[in-house]
Design a protein around this motif. Structure first.
Motif, PDB file in Angstrom:
ATOM      1  N   HIS A 130      47.977  58.228  -2.713  1.00  0.00           N
ATOM      2  CA  HIS A 130      47.185  57.142  -3.040  1.00  0.00           C
ATOM      3  C   HIS A 130      46.537  56.331  -1.513  1.00  0.00           C
ATOM      4  CE1 HIS A 130      48.537  56.713  -6.970  1.00  0.00           C
ATOM      5  NE2 HIS A 130      49.884  56.895  -6.555  1.00  0.00           N
ATOM      6  N   LEU A 131      47.310  56.889  -0.393  1.00  0.00           N
ATOM      7  CA  LEU A 131      46.581  56.206   0.795  1.00  0.00           C
ATOM      8  C   LEU A 131      46.055  57.314   1.706  1.00  0.00           C
ATOM      9  CD1 LEU A 131      49.539  54.067   1.939  1.00  0.00           C
ATOM     10  CD2 LEU A 131      47.555  53.432   0.734  1.00  0.00           C
ATOM     11  N   TYR A 132      46.112  58.690   1.406  1.00  0.00           N
ATOM     12  CA  TYR A 132      45.484  59.800   2.088  1.00  0.00           C
ATOM     13  C   TYR A 132      44.799  60.767   1.669  1.00  0.00           C
ATOM     14  CZ  TYR A 132      47.997  57.008   5.898  1.00  0.00           C
ATOM     15  OH  TYR A 132      48.327  56.002   6.649  1.00  0.00           O
ATOM     16  N   THR A 133      44.533  60.830   0.441  1.00  0.00           N
ATOM     17  CA  THR A 133      43.811  61.838  -0.599  1.00  0.00           C
ATOM     18  C   THR A 133      42.410  61.525  -0.038  1.00  0.00           C
ATOM     19  OG1 THR A 133      45.241  61.845  -2.425  1.00  0.00           O
ATOM     20  CG2 THR A 133      43.276  62.553  -2.850  1.00  0.00           C
ATOM     21  N   GLN A 170      52.094  53.830   6.776  1.00  0.00           N
ATOM     22  CA  GLN A 170      50.998  52.804   6.746  1.00  0.00           C
ATOM     23  C   GLN A 170      50.289  52.351   8.051  1.00  0.00           C
ATOM     24  OE1 GLN A 170      53.514  49.047   5.580  1.00  0.00           O
ATOM     25  NE2 GLN A 170      51.378  49.162   4.777  1.00  0.00           N
ATOM     26  N   TRP A 171      49.253  51.915   8.481  1.00  0.00           N
ATOM     27  CA  TRP A 171      48.720  51.302   9.556  1.00  0.00           C
ATOM     28  C   TRP A 171      48.701  49.914   9.277  1.00  0.00           C
ATOM     29  CZ3 TRP A 171      48.260  54.688  13.406  1.00  0.00           C
ATOM     30  CH2 TRP A 171      47.938  56.188  13.144  1.00  0.00           C
ATOM     31  N   ASN A 172      48.552  49.240  10.538  1.00  0.00           N
ATOM     32  CA  ASN A 172      49.158  47.805  10.653  1.00  0.00           C
ATOM     33  C   ASN A 172      47.888  47.161  11.473  1.00  0.00           C
ATOM     34  OD1 ASN A 172      50.050  48.358  13.056  1.00  0.00           O
ATOM     35  ND2 ASN A 172      52.066  47.835  12.601  1.00  0.00           N
ATOM     36  N   GLY A 173      46.538  47.536  11.746  1.00  0.00           N
ATOM     37  CA  GLY A 173      45.797  46.699  12.670  1.00  0.00           C
ATOM     38  C   GLY A 173      46.360  46.734  13.953  1.00  0.00           C
ATOM     39  N   LEU A 174      46.604  47.329  14.470  1.00  0.00           N
ATOM     40  CA  LEU A 174      47.563  47.644  15.929  1.00  0.00           C
ATOM     41  C   LEU A 174      48.637  46.277  16.097  1.00  0.00           C
ATOM     42  CD1 LEU A 174      44.419  47.960  18.219  1.00  0.00           C
ATOM     43  CD2 LEU A 174      46.082  49.669  17.364  1.00  0.00           C
ATOM     44  N   GLY A 175      49.193  46.071  14.789  1.00  0.00           N
ATOM     45  CA  GLY A 175      50.221  45.237  14.911  1.00  0.00           C
ATOM     46  C   GLY A 175      49.683  43.618  14.469  1.00  0.00           C
ATOM     47  N   ALA A 176      48.540  43.477  14.029  1.00  0.00           N
ATOM     48  CA  ALA A 176      47.932  42.415  14.014  1.00  0.00           C
ATOM     49  C   ALA A 176      47.714  41.956  12.391  1.00  0.00           C
ATOM     50  CB  ALA A 176      46.630  42.107  14.763  1.00  0.00           C
ATOM     51  N   ALA A 177      47.995  42.881  11.722  1.00  0.00           N
ATOM     52  CA  ALA A 177      47.877  42.601  10.237  1.00  0.00           C
ATOM     53  C   ALA A 177      48.876  41.527   9.692  1.00  0.00           C
ATOM     54  CB  ALA A 177      47.936  43.678   9.623  1.00  0.00           C
ATOM     55  N   PRO A 178      48.558  40.407   8.755  1.00  0.00           N
ATOM     56  CA  PRO A 178      49.505  39.664   8.105  1.00  0.00           C
ATOM     57  C   PRO A 178      50.710  40.859   7.679  1.00  0.00           C
ATOM     58  CG  PRO A 178      47.505  38.941   7.605  1.00  0.00           C
ATOM     59  CD  PRO A 178      47.455  40.450   8.060  1.00  0.00           C
ATOM     60  N   GLY A 179      51.980  40.108   7.968  1.00  0.00           N
ATOM     61  CA  GLY A 179      53.272  40.761   7.062  1.00  0.00           C
ATOM     62  C   GLY A 179      52.928  40.784   5.573  1.00  0.00           C
ATOM     63  N   GLY A 180      52.250  39.930   5.031  1.00  0.00           N
ATOM     64  CA  GLY A 180      52.182  39.863   3.680  1.00  0.00           C
ATOM     65  C   GLY A 180      51.162  40.717   3.380  1.00  0.00           C
ATOM     66  N   LEU A 181      50.356  41.303   4.094  1.00  0.00           N
ATOM     67  CA  LEU A 181      49.540  42.401   3.630  1.00  0.00           C
ATOM     68  C   LEU A 181      50.281  43.659   3.695  1.00  0.00           C
ATOM     69  CD1 LEU A 181      46.701  43.759   2.897  1.00  0.00           C
ATOM     70  CD2 LEU A 181      45.928  43.526   5.281  1.00  0.00           C
ATOM     71  N   ARG A 219      43.882  51.212  10.783  1.00  0.00           N
ATOM     72  CA  ARG A 219      44.009  52.237  11.619  1.00  0.00           C
ATOM     73  C   ARG A 219      43.044  52.218  12.859  1.00  0.00           C
ATOM     74  NH1 ARG A 219      41.982  57.244  13.065  1.00  0.00           N
ATOM     75  NH2 ARG A 219      40.568  57.172  11.278  1.00  0.00           N
ATOM     76  N   ARG A 220      41.788  51.781  12.256  1.00  0.00           N
ATOM     77  CA  ARG A 220      40.731  51.955  13.485  1.00  0.00           C
ATOM     78  C   ARG A 220      40.719  50.813  14.575  1.00  0.00           C
ATOM     79  NH1 ARG A 220      36.519  55.474  11.986  1.00  0.00           N
ATOM     80  NH2 ARG A 220      37.084  56.471   9.805  1.00  0.00           N
ATOM     81  N   SER A 276      36.425  70.550   7.640  1.00  0.00           N
ATOM     82  CA  SER A 276      37.651  71.269   8.143  1.00  0.00           C
ATOM     83  C   SER A 276      38.799  70.436   8.681  1.00  0.00           C
ATOM     84  CB  SER A 276      37.341  72.171   9.173  1.00  0.00           C
ATOM     85  OG  SER A 276      36.805  71.456  10.244  1.00  0.00           O
ATOM     86  N   SER A 277      38.523  68.939   8.814  1.00  0.00           N
ATOM     87  CA  SER A 277      39.331  68.099   9.336  1.00  0.00           C
ATOM     88  C   SER A 277      39.264  66.985   8.454  1.00  0.00           C
ATOM     89  CB  SER A 277      39.369  67.820  10.782  1.00  0.00           C
ATOM     90  OG  SER A 277      38.091  67.247  11.110  1.00  0.00           O
ATOM     91  N   HIS A 278      40.020  65.705   8.440  1.00  0.00           N
ATOM     92  CA  HIS A 278      40.014  64.571   7.895  1.00  0.00           C
ATOM     93  C   HIS A 278      40.538  63.453   8.691  1.00  0.00           C
ATOM     94  CE1 HIS A 278      39.834  67.096   4.358  1.00  0.00           C
ATOM     95  NE2 HIS A 278      40.976  67.631   4.842  1.00  0.00           N
ATOM     96  N   PRO A 279      39.670  62.986   9.887  1.00  0.00           N
ATOM     97  CA  PRO A 279      39.922  62.165  10.583  1.00  0.00           C
ATOM     98  C   PRO A 279      39.968  60.627  10.129  1.00  0.00           C
ATOM     99  CG  PRO A 279      37.725  62.730  10.969  1.00  0.00           C
ATOM    100  CD  PRO A 279      38.260  63.579  10.012  1.00  0.00           C
ATOM    101  N   ALA A 280      39.170  60.238   8.952  1.00  0.00           N
ATOM    102  CA  ALA A 280      38.965  59.055   8.419  1.00  0.00           C
ATOM    103  C   ALA A 280      40.570  58.723   7.724  1.00  0.00           C
ATOM    104  CB  ALA A 280      38.105  59.007   7.474  1.00  0.00           C
ATOM    105  N   LEU A 281      41.374  59.956   7.327  1.00  0.00           N
ATOM    106  CA  LEU A 281      42.439  59.676   6.558  1.00  0.00           C
ATOM    107  C   LEU A 281      43.773  60.261   7.322  1.00  0.00           C
ATOM    108  CD1 LEU A 281      40.955  60.870   3.108  1.00  0.00           C
ATOM    109  CD2 LEU A 281      41.300  58.419   3.617  1.00  0.00           C
ATOM    110  N   ARG A 282      43.932  59.914   8.665  1.00  0.00           N
ATOM    111  CA  ARG A 282      45.074  60.368   9.345  1.00  0.00           C
ATOM    112  C   ARG A 282      46.155  59.513   9.299  1.00  0.00           C
ATOM    113  NH1 ARG A 282      42.522  60.776  13.995  1.00  0.00           N
ATOM    114  NH2 ARG A 282      43.597  59.028  14.912  1.00  0.00           N
TER     115      ARG A 282
END
Length: 333
Positions: free
Chosen positions: A147-150, A230-241, A300-301, A159-165
């Motif tokens: 659901h998050l990395y397919t 999961q990723w969290n926007g460098l720790g800045a994403a809201p906890g609810g998200l 992640r980005r 040969s690689s999937h940098p957008a879904l690491r």
């Protein structure tokens, strides 16, 4: 929440899992023949060869200097979907497909461990008699990968999937202990790439009816596993998200508990847990399959900045999207 035992050190394998101490005794082998012979005592086993039973679920420890052997999980290709407005009252749940039309994306399965602090607790015996910990952990990680990395079809040929690491999680230890609450996830004392999921024995013992225990444990563990990946926007994403994404994966896996209601619209979009999960499902239905996957990848980005994040992702601010969500529910009810 109970205070953790300061003497517990997860970097040592000796205190993981359920430990059994077996004693051996010297036996005298007697040969009964037609003529009496003098019995000869058998040689005792040295301590380092004492037989030990196979562990229920206690793989060896990994250390910082030794990476666990990777295991590949074949993640099926997601079915195609059109960008159509869908009824959020009937959230989409996905089923595992039986065949792969494209080469699978290999996902490294981390080393999995089970640690029970009190094997005599009612919750421990209830868990062990109803839940296959290995199967639940493996299935949860596979669902997260799906659901998050397919990758989308356009990524499958590369040969690689940098957008879904995913994050570099190397091990996951499920710790069952007597504590308040339900569960939480944290990095281990070794480093943040080694995750610990703490699950309450008291909560396990309180789940009723007993027939729901296996599904409830699968849902709780899947939610906590999302926090390992999961990723969290460098720790800045809201906890609810962050919590909403975890419950969204649980929802997509068909593991929503009976008390969840998509019509229970909260006052804030980032109320978290199932409330934000149903909002995310609405966005998935409205903007197309892979919307939450792209959201996770965007976290992640770079650092999460609310207005820019949602406008760049979906073309409008989250406040407007939330108003649309509430209006849609108002029409449907």
């Amino acid at each position: 929440m109970s205070r953790p035992d300061p003497d517990r050190n997860l970097s040592g394998a000796s205190n993981l899992g359920i430990h059994l101490t077996l004693s051996t005794r010297d036996t005298t082998s007697e040969s009964i023949t037609s003529q009496a012979t003098k019995p000869t005592p058998s040689m005792p086993l040295p301590p380092d060869t004492t037989p030990v039973p196979e562990p229920v679920f206690m793989p060896g420890m990994s250390h910082r200097t030794e990476a666990p052997a990777p295991t590949s999980i074949a993640v099926p290709k997601p079915p195609g979907s059109k960008k159509t407005e869908a009824d959020p009252q009937q959230p989409t749940t996905t089923k595992k497909e039986s065949g792969d039309e494209e080469p699978p994306l290999p996902i490294e399965l981390p080393r999995l461990r089970l640690h029970i602090e009190d094997a005599g607790h009612e919750g421990a015996s209830t868990f062990l008699s109803s839940v296959n910990a290995t199967a639940v952990l493996r299935a949860g990680i596979q669902d997260i990968a799906k659901h998050l990395y397919t990758p989308s079809p356009s990524h499958l040929g590369s040969s690689s999937h940098p957008a879904l690491r995913p994050p570099p999680t190397r091990s996951v230890t499920l710790i069952l202990r007597a504590m308040d609450g339900v569960a939480y996830t944290t990095g281990s004392d070794l480093d943040s790439d080694h995750k610990e999921i703490h699950l309450s024995l008291r909560y396990i013992a309180s789940v009723t009816p007993a027939s729901r225990l296996a599904a409830e444990m699968a849902g709780v563990v899947t939610h906590e596993l999302v926090h390992c990946y999961q990723w969290n926007g460098l720790g800045a994403a809201p906890g609810g998200l962050v919590e909403g994404v975890a419950d969204w994966v649980r929802l997509r896996c068909g593991l929503a508990p009976p008390h969840w209601r998509p019509g229970d619209v909260p006052g804030r979009w980032d109320a978290g847990y199932q409330h934000t999960a149903y909002l995310l499902q609405y966005l998935e239905d409205r903007f197309g399959d892979g919307t939450v996957r792209r959201l996770n990848d965007k976290l992640r980005r770079g650092r999460y900045e609310e207005k820019a994040f949602w406008t760049e992702l979906l073309g409008r601010p989250i406040e407007q999207l939330f108003e649309d969500y509430k209006a849609t529910f108002g029409k449907e009810r």
